[in-house]
Write an enzyme that holds these catalytic residues in place. Sequence first.
Site, PDB file in Angstrom:
ATOM      1  CG  ASP A  34      37.899   9.186 -21.480  1.00 12.68           C
ATOM      2  OD1 ASP A  34      38.423  10.255 -21.833  1.00 12.68           O
ATOM      3  OD2 ASP A  34      38.084   8.658 -20.357  1.00 12.68           O
ATOM      4  CG  ASN A  35      39.751   4.361 -18.787  1.00 15.21           C
ATOM      5  OD1 ASN A  35      39.865   5.574 -18.634  1.00 15.21           O
ATOM      6  ND2 ASN A  35      40.691   3.507 -18.422  1.00 15.21           N
ATOM      7  N   GLY A  39      39.533  11.052 -17.106  1.00 15.16           N
ATOM      8  CA  GLY A  39      38.621  11.901 -17.873  1.00 15.16           C
ATOM      9  C   GLY A  39      37.295  12.048 -17.140  1.00 15.16           C
ATOM     10  CB  ALA A  79      43.431   7.245 -24.201  1.00 13.57           C
ATOM     11  CB  SER A 122      55.532  13.180 -23.514  1.00 12.56           C
ATOM     12  OG  SER A 122      56.085  13.888 -22.415  1.00 12.56           O
ATOM     13  CE1 TYR A 146      52.813  10.092 -19.590  1.00 10.48           C
ATOM     14  CE2 TYR A 146      54.780  11.376 -20.056  1.00 10.48           C
ATOM     15  CZ  TYR A 146      53.418  11.189 -20.161  1.00 10.48           C
ATOM     16  OH  TYR A 146      52.661  12.094 -20.859  1.00 10.48           O
ATOM     17  CB  ILE A 206      58.145  26.435  -5.222  1.00 14.22           C
ATOM     18  CG1 ILE A 206      57.179  27.344  -5.989  1.00 14.22           C
ATOM     19  CG2 ILE A 206      59.386  26.147  -6.061  1.00 14.22           C
ATOM     20  CD1 ILE A 206      57.795  28.647  -6.463  1.00 14.22           C
ATOM     21  NE  ARG A 273      57.570  16.518  -9.057  1.00 19.83           N
ATOM     22  CZ  ARG A 273      56.515  16.886  -9.775  1.00 19.83           C
ATOM     23  NH1 ARG A 273      55.342  17.072  -9.189  1.00 19.83           N
ATOM     24  NH2 ARG A 273      56.616  17.050 -11.061  1.00 19.83           N
ATOM     25  N   GLY A 275      64.012  13.286  -9.197  1.00 21.78           N
ATOM     26  CA  GLY A 275      63.802  12.953 -10.613  1.00 21.78           C
ATOM     27  C   GLY A 275      63.383  14.137 -11.465  1.00 21.78           C
TER      28      GLY A 275
END
Length: 317
Positions: A34-35, A39, A79, A122, A146, A206, A273, A275
């Site tokens: 982990d960097n 985290g 990660a 994801s 992403y 919201i 929001r 997108g």
Amino acid sequence: MGKSTVLVTGGCGFIGSHIVETLVQKSYRVRILDNLSTGKLENIASISKQDIDLLIGDVADLSTVEEAMQGCEYVFHEAAIASVPKSVNDPIGTGKVNYGGTLNVLEAARKHSIRRVVFAGSAAVYGSEPTLPKQESMAANPITPYGVDKLGSELMGHFYARTLGVEFVCLRYFNVFGLRQDPSSPYSGAISIFCDRIRQGLAPVIYGDGLQSRDFVHVSDVVKANLIVLEHPQATGKSFNVGCGVATSLLDITNILNDLTGQNLQAIHQEPRPGDIRHSLADNTTLRTLGWSPQISIRQGLAELLQTSVANLKVKK
Ligand code: UD1
């Protein structure tokens, strides 16, 4: 249960630290890479230092990943830079970690004859195509860097499995929530932000009408999915949705939080929001065939979060 050594990349993060905790309970030896960019050491503070081997370093660096994999039999690759908006602002920087990091993990796994890599994919790979619920066989069409990096990672993982003999499983996480999810960024998970605001006596904000819905899955159910696919003979070479198959709107969340705390906070509505997708829902049939089923409802998970994080608040069961 076995005494294999398991590498958890991102083991100090929200999901990774829960995986580490369970592996230690099951007597696996655990190494963490982990960097500490998102985290935190405090996420693994309750785990005895004797049970884990912590390497602070970056998955974007191949030699670091190779060093971390020495002597390991299995890898959970958690990660990543989890912020979708960050990926939009910095596709190169996030791509180095989110796609490049996975490639490093796969290549190092090949060199070190790792028995299986389990990858944190994801639901973002589905993009905004409206058909619901999402099945793994549906076309992936991610709409952010992403999502593209997560899809590229899983396709590359399947290539390594098919052609280079590295066993690989992809878990497509839907909206994971639970203890240790960091609420500090505006792009943190909605539930972690809502609970943090309630702790301060503030109403949830919201974006939009609040009727947008998500498939919220508790982190402990995500950990269970990871443990099931680690050694299951039918899991390798496949991608699995990890969601409860229940759609919950943000207004539903607000109502449950109010009910649990006996308050009547009215959500503050702001512009939607850009997108944002409207609805996201998993078909989890494939994962259920391996014996998985979600155990924690959204209400139970929210009650746990409130009890732990909101001092002096009476929480109804
Ligand atoms: C989440 C994941 C993302 C993953 C995707 C896959 C997080 C932080 N993001 O994105 O990594 O790719 O699922 O399905 O877990 N909202 C509010 N108020 C707030 C915060 C959020 O109204 O204070 C709204 C958002 O506008 C959105 C919904 O809540 O409509 C969910 O947002 P968020 O929790 O950030 O998750 P996703 O965007 O679904």
